[in-house]
Scaffold this motif. Structure first.
Motif: not given
Lengths: 343, 798
Positions: B1-14, B150-165
């Motif tokens: 499972m690939r977790v988008s860090y940006k998305w996760l931050k939208e879903l939970v207060d961290i 910032n173009a990558l931020e504007y495009l939402g591409l400045d994301d970190d991927i947490i890949e869960l095993g």
């Protein structure tokens, strides 16, 4: 009288010049034997007075004694020279290689198994064994992995018939041991070969070795597991190593943990060996799943246990810094000869 | 499972948790992280507008552009074929660090350039996400992109991927909400649900579609109808979140079903309603029923497969893949949206058989939470209403199970202590379980009924709850104790003997090897001396290769492989052994016998400069086996083998007998075999250890030392060459058992003069506390000579 003096002087020189025992013997015979020049002197005896006879007699005796002494001295000298010469002749180059009797080596995997066995024996464990051709029931079903269970995905197996296979884990011996012990406490380790459908590469091998551990008694806790594994890791990798548990999953344990050891290269700061995490994964473990105990006839409300499975190749690779698992099965003697040293 | 860090931050207060802390806590308290990566990489990249674009005078492909950064106009040389005036582009300013290197001001073919207009490849976006039109050029942003940001931020591409095993049990972590739940539980914060504002039309769904389930393998089936959708690109947030989750974007309808799959873990399927029709029948496939799946491959189905049909035609293999005939295309107007739950074993079987493992099937195989299926469907309908301009019909058409009840598990503080060996405070206990979303009912002091929602299908017993407590509380808090048991460990006699064999042989100069037990069939046809006729080979049902298709019945072929491997590397002096099993079937039961095998080749022992290295020969191998046998404290007999294997040397082959049974052999390789393998003088041995390991072990019995000196008599005996000297020695010993302590051969002589005979020189050691006078010895020697003559026609050498 002057003759005697002179004779003594020349005798002295002659004896000194002797270089071996034969020459000495000749000199002795010459001066002290029947044809000795002393005889001429002794012939004068008759013409001498008693006083003179006595004096000459004493001198002749002193001469003889002196000659004997000189010869004996020279004899010792020659002998010593001879020994010295012998020693000189026998001198060798002690830096030349010794006459080594060929020695071999124990395979590194078995060295590590022996090492682990002895650690566990010291802690009161017995070493159990079981067959490699195992029935599905013991390899999966009775380990809480029923048919269709997703965990069977993790370990695709070599089946021989519908219900026999090459064991995928030494955990099958857990089941056998539990069944045999019939509800009694257990403390075993079980080393052995296991098989999974993996293509052989630097980190995978379709055949490899595991050591399974199983302890069952009334008051076994997860803290006991942690204490036990900490001790094993200290003995295997050094007394300053630490372990940590991380959540994991195995069908036959609950809770299940992955066990990491602090990196022996960097000590936990992070380096390429531990992928910058400071920790290296070495084994899986957990509390024996109540279903496993119940299926083997144990009352899981009274008895609990822990189990762990150590990958021998992994531990061996970490211990010796080996980077390719295929080395173990290729058996290049240059590789094998690196493991002669006792540890 | 690939977790988008940006998305996760939208879903939970961290917001108070650093990325490093979060990932470390994942590992320690949630699940192992397989890998951390970035969706894109690159610094100092801004949105800019191309004001003008002319061809470079000195190049056939370069362009000279003037680019507006919002605060400045820069001249930039650009090589992309698709660059045009008026485009909004990603501009890497001088100093920007890209995966390919650092951008510097420079002069390109005589023209000054102040940065680089970027393609998506240049910021390391995986090419599978890059739309076709941008694969060979720069990326063009939408016209409303603000300059200078910032173009990558504007495009939402400045994301970190947490890949869960993910472990097989945590099916709940195959969704963003599931991951958010665990993260929130650990930090004690809230999960934010995404807003939905679904407005249904007056027309009822049931007027347009009916559902019937005709198979137990479909637990629940829910459908909605969405009319008049516009098929187009998805909004940026859906596209970037899907990319971060590892899913390629297709069009808004498909993307939205995938978005729901990632967010809820609930796979959806969208049918083109005009192709599917109005009735849905879920049934088992018929034997050998054929259909064409979305990937244009014809599939043959089995009754274990679930199919979604319109009463006649199949539109989808339930939970696995849709069919081309009902596919949503650019012309699709109306949609039937399916949210179902299938039997996990059935999906698992189907996807395994068809080799179709999709994001959907993976989730169905592990279990989907039926209690949020309708929520997922409703949210999908809302997104289609909003981003596909669809009209959503009223209500959900539902068949099957509506809700699965929560589980109730009894748990006490005492239980936790018994399992973990540490005490968890009551307050901590309650906090952890409550944060995980479990209900608590303390029916008695410190005794609880824990109510577990269906989404945690992995939790069914006490031990599961204890694991939840342990991981959330932290395994670092465990004590380190040892089991309190009265147990004494000891090796068995057989185990000690194995160790002894290993130590003895390695000390005597052999390298231990370990080889594979799986071999090719022809290996079992060779070196068959110890095979018995009723011992059948054990064969794998589905071998990975012919090379590893059967279990070996002997070790010699594998050890020869090792010898050949080494010899090919000029390592020709070899002394090897292996202790391993041989396997066979006998009257339908499988047998595993421990076998010791070995090989000698080339030279052995000593150093070169004194001429001490000897070429291995039969007697060296035999001597080492004799040493080993001495150490084991057993007696074996060697005798010439009569029925010799074709790969062995018929004149240099001895069988080894233990307790009157042949257990092994020593032999030279047959010269032809040796030649084929390109080996020097090579000897092998193989001994089945089972009987030896399990034989009775005795303790050494001391014998008092003989006080009188030993008398030695040497005899040179002449006899025919084929007289076995081993037998003669034994016979000599038997003539005066009580006083012959040793018989040694010190010379063997053959010559032309001797013809068919050989001369064997023997020392006989007499030892006794009786008075061994010359007469006594002579009479004993005479007895020996008489025996030698009468039994072996051996006479004293003249």
């Amino acid at each position: 009288m002057a003759d005697l003096e002179m004779m003594l002087q020349s005798a002295q020189e002659e004896i000194k010049a002797c270089s071996n025992q034969n020459e000495l013997n000749e000199k002795k015979a010459y001066y002290l034997g029947k044809k000795s020049p002393l005889n001429d002197i002794m012939k004068q005896m008759a013409t001498l007075s008693i006083e003179e006879k006595k004096e000459l007699g004493q001198k002749v005796n002193a001469f003889k004694t002196k000659i004997e002494e000189l010869i004996s001295l020279r004899r010792t000298e020659i002998e010593q020279e001879k020994i010295l010469e012998k020693l000189r002749n026998e001198t060798i180059d002690v830096t030349m290689p010794g006459k080594v009797l060929q020695t071999g080596s124990i395979h590194p995997l078995n060295k590590v198994i022996n090492e682990l066995n002895s650690i566990f024996l010291g802690m009161g464990y017995n070493v159990a064994e079981g067959p490699e051709v195992e029935i599905d029931k013991y390899n999966f079903e009775m380990l809480n992995v029923p048919v269709g269970h997703p965990a069977r995905d993790m370990q695709d197996s070599f089946y021989i018939t519908e219900d026999t296979l090459l064991r995928t884990q030494t955990s099958s011996v857990q089941v056998r041991t539990l069944l045999e012990a019939k509800g009694k406490p257990i403390k075993i380790v079980c080393p052995g070969r296991v098989y999974r459908r993996d293509d052989d590469d630097a980190t995978h091998s379709h055949q490899f070795m595991q050591i399974e551990g199983l302890v069952v008694d009334e008051n076994i806790t997860l803290s006991d597991l942690k204490g036990t594994l900490q001790l094993v890791v200290e003995k295997m990798f050094g007394s300053d190593r630490k372990i940590r548990f991380r959540p994991s999953f195995f069908p036959f344990t609950e809770p299940s943990v992955e066990v990491d050891v602090s990196c022996f290269k960097c000590g936990g700061k992070g380096c390429p060996i531990c992928k910058k995490s400071g920790w290296i994964e070495i084994l899986g473990a957990g509390m024996v799943h109540p279903n496993v105990l119940e299926m083997a006839g144990y009352d899981s409300t009274k008895m609990r246990g822990f189990a762990f499975g150590i990958g021998v190749e992994r531990v061996t690779m970490l211990r010796y810094g080996i980077d390719d698992i295929r080395n173990f099965y290729t058996d290049d003697i240059r590789f094998l000869n690196q493991f002669k040293k006792g540890e | 499972m690939r977790v988008s860090y940006k998305w996760l931050k939208e879903l939970v207060d961290i917001k108070d948790v650093s990325y490093e802390q979060l990932t470390s806590d994942f590992n320690a308290h949630i699940v192992e992280i397989d890998a951390l990566s970035k969706l894109t990489e690159g610094t100092n990249i801004i949105v800019a507008k191309v004001l003008e674009c002319v061809d470079h005078p000195d190049s056939d492909h370069l362009h000279i552009t003037k680019v507006d950064t919002g605060s400045d106009v820069l001249q930039v040389v650009c090589g992309a074929p698709n660059v045009k005036a008026g485009q909004k582009v990603m501009l890497a300013l001088p100093g920007a660090v890209l995966p390919g290197g650092t951008i510097k001001k420079g002069v390109i073919r005589g023209v000054e350039s102040n940065g680089m207009i970027c393609s998506l490849q240049e910021v390391n976006l995986d090419s599978k996400y890059i739309p076709e039109e941008y694969k060979n050029g720069i990326y063009v942003l939408s016209e409303d992109a603000p300059l200078g940001v910032n173009a990558l931020e504007y495009l939402g591409l400045d994301d970190d991927i947490i890949e869960l095993g993910l472990t097989p049990n945590r099916m709940d972590l195959l969704s963003m909400y599931g991951v958010a739940n665990d993260v929130a539980a650990y930090y004690g914060t809230e999960v934010y649900k995404e807003n939905s504002n679904l407005v249904e039309s007056n027309k009822k769904t049931s007027e347009e579609v009916s559902v019937k389930i005709d198979t137990p393998n479909c637990l629940s089936y829910n459908a909605r109808v969405i009319k008049n959708v516009t098929i187009k690109e998805s909004p940026e947030f859906i596209k970037t979140r899907l990319m971060a989750s590892g899913i390629r974007c297709i069009n808004n309808v498909v993307d939205i079903t995938n978005y729901i799959l990632v967010l809820f873990g609930q796979p959806l399927h969208a049918f083109d309603q005009d192709k599917l029709g109005n009735s849905i029948v879920v049934r088992n496939a018929f034997e050998n029923e054929k259909i064409v799946t979305l990937d244009d491959i014809e599939r043959t189905l089995q009754p274990t497969d679930v199919v979604i049909t319109n009463g006649q035609e199949i539109g989808c293999i339930g939970g696995v893949m849709g069919c081309s005939n009902t596919e949503v295309t650019n012309d699709t107007k109306n949609i039937v949206l399916e949210a179902a739950v299938f039997n996990l074993l059935s999906v698992r079987k189907t996807s395994a058989r068809l080799g179709l493992r999709s994001e959907s099937s993976v989730r169905f195989e592990r279990g989907v939470d039926l209690n949020q299926t309708v929520d997922a469907l409703n949210y999908a309908a809302y997104l289609l209403q909003r981003y596909a301009d669809g009209t959503v019909l009223k209500d959900v058409v539902h068949e099957g199970v509506e809700k699965i009840d929560d589980k109730v598990i009894e748990l006490s503080l005492q239980d936790v202590k018994k399992y973990l060996g540490i005490e968890i405070e009551k307050e901590t206990f309650e906090r952890i379980l409550t944060n995980l979303g479990f209900g608590l009912d303390e029916f008695e002091e410190n005794n609880y009924n824990v109510i577990v929602p269906n989404r945690r299908m992995d939790i069914s017993i006490k031990a599961d709850l204890i694991e939840e407590l342990a991981r959330m509380h932290g395994y670092d808090n465990l004590k380190m104790t040892l089991p309190a048991m009265q147990h004494v460990g000891e090796l068995t006699v057989a185990q000690k003997r194995i160790n002894l064999i290993r130590t003895t042989l390695s000390t005597l100069g052999l390298n231990e090897v370990v080889t594979y037990a799986l071999v090719s069939k022809d290996y079992n046809q060779r070196f068959t001396t110890l095979h018995k006729p009723n011992q059948e080979e054990i064969e794998l049902m589905h071998p990975m290769s012919e090379e590893r298709s059967v279990l070996r019945k002997g070790l010699i072929p594998s050890i020869l492989d090792v010898a050949c491997y080494n010899s090919a590397r000029k390592l020709t002096d070899l002394a090897l052994f292996e202790i391993g099993s041989r396997y066979y079937k006998e009257q339908d039961s499988t047998k595993e016998e421990v076998v010791l095998s070995g090989l000698f080749s080339g030279k052995f022992n000593g150093n070169n400069w004194q001429g001490g290295r000897e070429t291995v020969d039969f007697y060296l191998v035999k001597g080492i086996i004799e040493n080993l046998v001495d150490h084991l404290g057993i007696q074996v007999k060697y005798q010439k083998m009569t029925n010799v294997d074709k790969d062995l040397h018929p004149g240099r082959c001895a069988e080894i007998k233990f307790q009157n049974e042949v257990v092994g052999y020593i032999s030279a390789l047959h010269p032809a075999c040796q030649h084929d393998l390109d080996l020097q003088d090579t000897y092998v041995f193989e001994i089945v250890l089972t009987k030896i390991l399990n034989s009775k072990s005795t303790i050494t019995k001391f014998q008092s030392l003989v006080k009188k000196p030993t008398v030695v008599r040497d005899l040179a005996l002449v006899m025919e060459k084929d007289v076995p000297v081993g037998d003669l020695i034994e016979a000599i010993q038997r003539t005066s058992k009580d006083c012959i302590s040793k018989v040694e051969v010190f010379d063997l002589y053959e010559s032309v003069q001797l013809g068919s005979k050989k001369s064997v020189a023997i020392s006989i050691y007499f030892e006794s506390d009786d008075n061994l006078t010359d007469e006594v010895i002579s009479s004993k020697v005479n007895k020996i000579l008489e025996m030698a003559e009468s039994k072996y026609k051996a006479t004293l050498r003249a």
